[in-house]
Each structure stands twice: as structure tokens, then as C-alpha cells.
Design an enzyme around this catalytic site. Structure first.
Site, short mmCIF file in Angstrom:
data_model
loop_
_atom_site.label_atom_id
_atom_site.label_comp_id
_atom_site.label_asym_id
_atom_site.label_seq_id
_atom_site.Cartn_x
_atom_site.Cartn_y
_atom_site.Cartn_z
N GLY A 1 0.81 -1.22 0.00
CA GLY A 1 0.00 0.00 0.00
C GLY A 1 0.83 1.26 0.00
O GLY A 1 1.75 1.45 -0.81
N GLY A 2 0.53 2.13 0.95
CA GLY A 2 1.24 3.42 1.04
C GLY A 2 2.73 3.26 1.26
O GLY A 2 3.52 4.14 0.91
N GLY B 1 19.98 8.67 -34.70
CA GLY B 1 19.36 9.45 -33.63
C GLY B 1 20.08 9.22 -32.31
O GLY B 1 20.15 10.13 -31.46
N ALA B 2 20.61 8.03 -32.13
CA ALA B 2 21.27 7.72 -30.86
C ALA B 2 22.51 8.59 -30.67
O ALA B 2 22.87 8.94 -29.54
CB ALA B 2 21.62 6.24 -30.79
C1 HXC Z 1 -2.64 -2.85 11.07
C2 HXC Z 1 -1.13 -4.48 10.57
C3 HXC Z 1 -1.13 -4.09 9.22
C4 HXC Z 1 -1.95 -3.00 8.84
C5 HXC Z 1 0.23 -5.74 9.44
N1 HXC Z 1 -0.29 -5.51 10.66
N2 HXC Z 1 -0.28 -4.90 8.54
N3 HXC Z 1 -1.88 -3.87 11.48
N4 HXC Z 1 -2.67 -2.42 9.80
N5 HXC Z 1 -1.97 -2.56 7.60
C6 HXC Z 1 0.03 -6.21 11.90
C7 HXC Z 1 -0.54 -7.61 11.95
O1 HXC Z 1 -1.84 -7.57 12.46
C8 HXC Z 1 0.42 -8.29 12.92
O2 HXC Z 1 0.08 -7.88 14.23
C9 HXC Z 1 1.75 -7.64 12.59
O3 HXC Z 1 1.42 -6.40 11.94
C10 HXC Z 1 2.59 -8.46 11.66
O4 HXC Z 1 1.82 -8.82 10.52
P1 HXC Z 1 1.78 -10.29 9.93
O5 HXC Z 1 0.66 -10.35 8.95
O6 HXC Z 1 1.78 -11.29 11.04
O7 HXC Z 1 3.19 -10.38 9.19
P2 HXC Z 1 3.57 -11.02 7.80
O8 HXC Z 1 2.99 -12.40 7.71
O9 HXC Z 1 5.03 -10.87 7.66
O10 HXC Z 1 2.85 -10.15 6.68
C11 HXC Z 1 3.22 -8.79 6.49
C12 HXC Z 1 2.25 -8.11 5.50
C13 HXC Z 1 0.80 -8.43 5.95
C14 HXC Z 1 2.52 -8.68 4.10
C15 HXC Z 1 2.57 -6.64 5.48
O11 HXC Z 1 0.67 -8.12 7.33
C16 HXC Z 1 -0.22 -7.65 5.17
O12 HXC Z 1 -0.58 -8.04 4.05
N6 HXC Z 1 -0.77 -6.60 5.80
C17 HXC Z 1 -1.82 -5.81 5.20
C18 HXC Z 1 -1.32 -5.04 4.02
C19 HXC Z 1 -2.36 -4.08 3.49
O13 HXC Z 1 -3.26 -4.50 2.75
N7 HXC Z 1 -2.32 -2.79 3.97
C20 HXC Z 1 -3.25 -1.79 3.64
C21 HXC Z 1 -2.78 -1.16 2.35
S1 HXC Z 1 -3.81 0.16 1.86
P3 HXC Z 1 0.40 -8.78 15.50
O14 HXC Z 1 -0.28 -8.07 16.62
O15 HXC Z 1 -0.16 -10.12 15.22
O16 HXC Z 1 1.89 -8.78 15.66
C22 HXC Z 1 -2.85 1.48 1.93
C23 HXC Z 1 -3.46 2.70 1.32
C24 HXC Z 1 -2.50 3.81 1.07
O17 HXC Z 1 -1.77 1.47 2.41
C25 HXC Z 1 -2.83 4.60 -0.13
C26 HXC Z 1 -2.03 4.19 -1.34
C27 HXC Z 1 -2.22 5.05 -2.55
#
Ligand code: HXC
Length: 510
Positions: A169-170, A404-405
């Protein structure tokens, strides 16, 4: 008083513990350092001054009121790299996965504002899962604020992103707007949406590495500029990179002590070009023998390898090197090379880094794959970038400079300041065979006749002197004198002042 100080100590220690021992151990077990360990390696010893260690989020939904951790998932502050100020933020994966809350975003934007105001580079160490899901639109808004500052800082201060864990994401979009992205192999990933979402939406089964590992982003997608084997190597290499970069667009390039003389002749360069014009040779040899101490920090070395880009020093001062690489696709310009070269040239121009171009280019790559892929526009990017650049531009043509290059590669016509060629240079519209076969198409069936035509074209145009007679080259130089001649040219250009007409901004073909 003693009690108060003790309380402060405790509070600090509690904040420094981040997500706790278990999560720190998990971080180490994955081969990753913690946010604070990373900062310590990146900066000079004892130079880190941390901000906002006590900041906590203010969310209450989804049980968040009960889970507040000081620092809120990001460590921010400033320090020095070999004595020069840099701002740094490091995502703490042990705290809510390094995810970004409103409060976390404020810590980053505060740092971005300081870096911009005080004109020093900002380095982000990313290991984070994007917007904090529990905070919803507050987190999204936070990212918006970070992105806006990325854009306002672009071209004013260097912005560097190092991806050191799974990022989504961000936490990939903000790096995408910075100057350089580096990754750590096997422990870092970048994707807009992870493998699970990909599976749900497209039914594709893909691993994190296949979707967004360093192996993908340093080669195929070219999102990342370089991959490193582990956290330690990545951070030490960032220190090396910072040494090359000016602090801002108004600062001079760093001047380091020069250990080897720029007056020395490099005799081995006289035999670098093979007798057979179609035989490749390694352009990196010329680069390494021209720059100080053979110290070259290559950018995007695993992508579009037919063009080489990177930083080096001449007489202790940073230069940007752009060079065709005859060992890969004969050094031809294709879409990827156009994009890669253009981005690097523009970075150098933003930050007043002189550009040295070493040219051996047979032209643009023909074919439907290239044309359908937008070669015209991507090639134009490099042309545009060189033409708009006002920094000192020194060009050395070693062998082929066709069509051109030839024009694109910092020729005199694009305000090249000093344009040299080696006596082995061939500057023409195209190679002799292609040229003769077009002009004398009617004689194609007569092998002897066409061979004579090719020879005639070769004799007349496959040399640097036609261009030199017109002043398109400033001199034809001995290969062994290249380092000295380039160094002297840069000395002469030290006070160069050239301005483009006023405009809001240009409209480079994107
Ligand atoms: C809150 C989060 C989090 C999130 C991870 N955690 N991502 N908490 N918000 N976005 C927390 C988990 O709950 C977990 O907490 C700890 O972080 C570790 O995560 P795991 O999943 O256990 O780790 P891992 O298996 O290594 O996976 C990492 C990851 C996955 C690939 C980053 O966590 C993931 O897919 N997270 C969500 C990604 C996502 O979709 N984010 C939103 C994007 S939207 P605990 O308490 O268990 O330790 C966005 C919009 C921005 O960003 C705008 C863009 C233009």
C-alpha cells in the site's frame, strides 16, 4: 529529582522496546534488524537525535484504545553520515506491523518538513504493511500528507527509500515517489496488494518473492535501483551513496580527498577497442579507469544493462556516468534503456551533478516489440532529459555513434559542453553496410559492387573527423588521456551557468 530522572529513563526504555521482546526476536529470526539497530548502522556513532519517541495513536475503534505503544511504529530523527546531516525514519515492524496511523504519519511529515526546510537528504527505512487498517480514512489521509511532501521535496533534497521487509500500500507508493529505492534480497517485498489479494481477485497463485521480491523489482519492473544481501550491507552502502550526493539542489557536490592523480595516462585504454568493430568490449573498464580510485556506485545495474548509470568521482567531486554497454545488445538504445538513462540524467540535473557520457551506440533497437512498447516515447525521454539538462555535460565517443542515438547521447547539438571522440569513433547516420544497401539498392545483386560501396562509405564516414571538421566534436583525443582530458574539462566547467526559459514545469513524454 533522582526519581524524576529515573522515571524518564524507564519511559524511554519502554518506548525503545517497541513491540516487545517476542516480536523483536521474530524480527531477528527473519534475518532482519530492528528499526533502531538499522538507524545505528546507518548513522555515525552516537549521532542520532530522536524525535517524538512518546507519540501514541489516538484511535479507539477495534480495541485500539487498549493497545497504545509509544513511538507508534516509526522511529524518526536526524543524525550524520560521515559528518553530513541526514534525516531518517525507520518503520518498526514490531509495532502494529509498522503500519501507518494518523499519529505515525504526523511523525513522518514533521521530519519531511524539517528536511525540506533545512535542506538535507531524507532516508526512509521501510518494513511496514501500509495504512493501519483499524484507523481507516485517518490513515489514508496521513499517507496523502506524506505523498504531498514527497512531491514538494522532489528535486530539492535527495529522498532515498530502503525496503527492508514486506511492504504494501502506502509503504510502496511513498517510496515510488522518492529518488531511489533499494531492497534487501529475500527479506523485502513490495506490492500494492499482497499474494492473498492477488489470489482472490485474479485467481493467480504467486509467492511474495515472485510478486514483489528484489529479484523482480531490480530486473523486470525496475522499481528498485539495487538489491543487497542483508540489512547490514544495505545500510553501509547507503552511507557510501550519501557520500556521493549533494545535500540539496542549492548545495555543491561533496568534495572528498583525491587519492590518485588525474594527470596519469592510462595506456591500457589504447587497446580497449577491438580491431573488429562488431566485437564487444566492457565499457565498465573505461569507467573504472577514468574515475577516482575505480569507485563506481552503479544504479539499476541489473536492469537495461545495455546502458550503464551510476555515481563516481573525478578529482574528488561527484559525477554522474551514463554509458552504452557494448557487451549487452551491442549497447543499443531500447525502451528500458531510454527510461533508465532519462531518470538518472534528470536526477543529476536536479542536483547539479555533472554528467559524463561514454558513447558506443549502434542506434535504437528495431522491431515490433519495441515499437508497440512505445520506443518512440521512451527513447524521447532520454533525448528530452539530456536536452533540458543544464549541468556540465562532457561526452566521449569511443566507437559507434549512429543516427538518432548519436544526437541523443549528450551530443553538441543538445548543448554538450565538451564533446570528445577517440580516433576509433564512427559517427554517421547508420552503419556502413546498412547505409550502402539503402543508397545503392539497385546494385544489391552485384556483390562486388556493393562491397565496394560499403568500403567507400566506411572510408568516408566511419571516423570522427567529419563531425570534428564541423565542430560537432571539440577534439579527437588519445584514449590513454581520457581521464586527464575529462578532469580538465570538468575543472573548466566548474562555474558553468546556463538557464532554461522560465516555465511552470516542462512536459517530458511520460
Ligand atoms: C494494522 C497491521 C497491518 C496494517 C500488518 N499488521 N499490517 N496492522 N494495519 N496494515 C500487523 C498484523 O496484524 C500483525 O500484528 C503484525 O502487523 C505483523 O503482521 P503479519 O501479517 O503477522 O506479518 P507477515 O505475515 O510478515 O505479513 C506482512 C504483511 C501483511 C505482508 C505486510 O501483514 C499484510 O498483508 N498486511 C496488510 C497489508 C495491506 O493490505 N495494507 C493496507 C494497504 S492500503 P500482531 O499483533 O499479530 O503482531 C494502503 C493505502 C495507502 O496502504 C494509499 C495508497 C495510494
Amino acid at each position: 529529582m533522582h526519581e524524576i530522572l529515573e522515571k524518564l529513563d524507564k519511559r524511554r526504555a519502554n518506548a525503545r522496546a517497541g513491540g516487545g521482546q517476542k516480536r523483536t526476536e521474530a524480527q531477528h529470526a527473519r534475518g532482519k534488524l530492528t528499526a533502531r539497530e538499522r538507524i545505528e548502522l546507518l548513522l555515525d556513532a552516537n549521532s542520532f537525535e530522536e524525535f517524538d519517541i512518546y507519540v501514541e495513536h489516538r484511535a479507539t475503534e477495534f480495541g485500539m484504545a487498549e493497545t497504545r505503544i509509544p513511538g507508534d511504529g516509526v522511529v524518526t530523527g536526524w543524525g550524520t553520515v560521515n559528518g553530513r546531516v541526514v534525516y531518517v525514519f525507520a518503520k518498526d515492524f514490531t509495532v502494529f506491523g509498522g503500519s501507518l496511523s494518523e499519529a505515525h504519519a504526523r511523525k513522518i511529515t514533521k521530519l519531511q518538513d524539517m528536511a525540506l526546510k533545512n535542506r538535507a537528504p531524507i532516508i526512509g527505512l521501510f518494513d511496514a504493511g501500509g495504512a493501519r487498517i483499524q484507523e481507516g480514512v485517518d490513515a489514508l489521509g496521513g499517507y496523502g500528507e506524506v505523498f504531498q511532501r514527497n512531491v514538494l521535496s522532489s528535486g530539492v533534497i535527495p529522498q532515498i527509500s530502503v525496503i527492508m521487509g514486506p511492504c504494501a500500500g502506502g509503504d510502496v507508493y511513498s517510496p515510488a515517489m522518492t529518488d531511489f529505492i533499494f531492497m534487501v534480497r529475500d527479506t523485502s517485498y513490495m506490492f500494492v496488494t499482497g499474494p492473498d489479494v492477488v489470489k482472490t481477485v485474479t485467481n493467480e497463485t504467486v509467492t511474495a518473492e515472485e510478486l514483489g521480491g528484489a529479484s523482480v523489482h531490480t530486473t523486470k519492473s525496475s522499481i528498485a535501483d539495487k538489491g543487497f544481501d542483508n540489512d547490514v550491507e544495505a545500510l553501509l552502502q547507503m552511507r557510501r551513496l550519501i557520500d556521493f550526493l549533494p545535500s540539496s539542489n542549492t548545495a555543491d557536490v561533496p568534495q572528498l580527498p583525491q587519492l590518485d592523480s588525474a594527470e596519469e595516462m592510462v595506456d591500457s585504454l589504447d587497446t580497449l577497442i577491438p580491431t573488429n568493430p562488431n566485437q564487444p568490449y566492457d565499457m565498465k573498464e573505461l569507467i573504472l579507469k577514468t574515475v577516482d580510485e575505480g569507485d563506481f556506485f552503479e544504479i539499476q545495474e541489473a536492469h537495461a544493462r545495455n546502458i550503464i548509470t551510476g555515481f563516481a568521482r573525478i578529482k574528488g567531486r561527484t559525477v554522474g556516468i551514463v554509458a552504452n554497454q557494448p557487451t549487452v545488445l551491442a549497447g543499443v538504445l531500447d525502451s528500458d534503456a531510454g527510461r533508465k538513462g532519462a531518470r538518472f540524467v534528470r536526477f543529476c540535473d536536479c542536483f547539479n551533478i555533472p554528467i559524463i557520457s561514454f558513447v558506443d551506440v549502434p542506434g535504437f533497437l528495431p522491431g515490433t516489440a519495441q515499437e508497440y512498447g512505445g520506443l518512440i516515447k521512451h527513447g524521447a525521454k532520454l533525448l528530452f532529459a539530456y536536452a533540458e539538462a543544464t549541468v556540465p555535460k562532457v561526452t566521449v565517443i569511443t566507437r559507434k555513434a549512429y543516427g538518432g542515438a548519436y544526437v541523443v547521447m549528450a551530443s553538441k547539438h543538445l548543448r554538450g559542453d565538451i564533446n570528445y571522440a577517440w580516433p576509433t569513433a564512427e559517427i554517421a547516420v547508420m552503419g556502413s553496410k546498412g547505409a550502402a544497401e539503402i543508397i545503392y539498392r539497385a546494385e544489391l545483386s552485384d556483390k562486388d559492387k556493393i562491397a565496394a560501396r560499403i568500403k567507400d562509405y566506411e572510408d568516408r564516414f566511419a571516423n570522427p573527423f567529419v563531425a570534428a571538421e564541423r565542430g560537432f566534436l571539440d577534439d579527437v583525443i588519445m584514449p590513454h588521456s581520457t581521464r586527464r582530458r575529462v578532469a580538465r574539462a570538468l575543472d573548466m566547467l566548474r562555474a558553468k551557468k546556463l538557464e532554461n526559459p522560465w516555465k511552470k514545469h516542462d512536459n517530458i513524454p511520460l
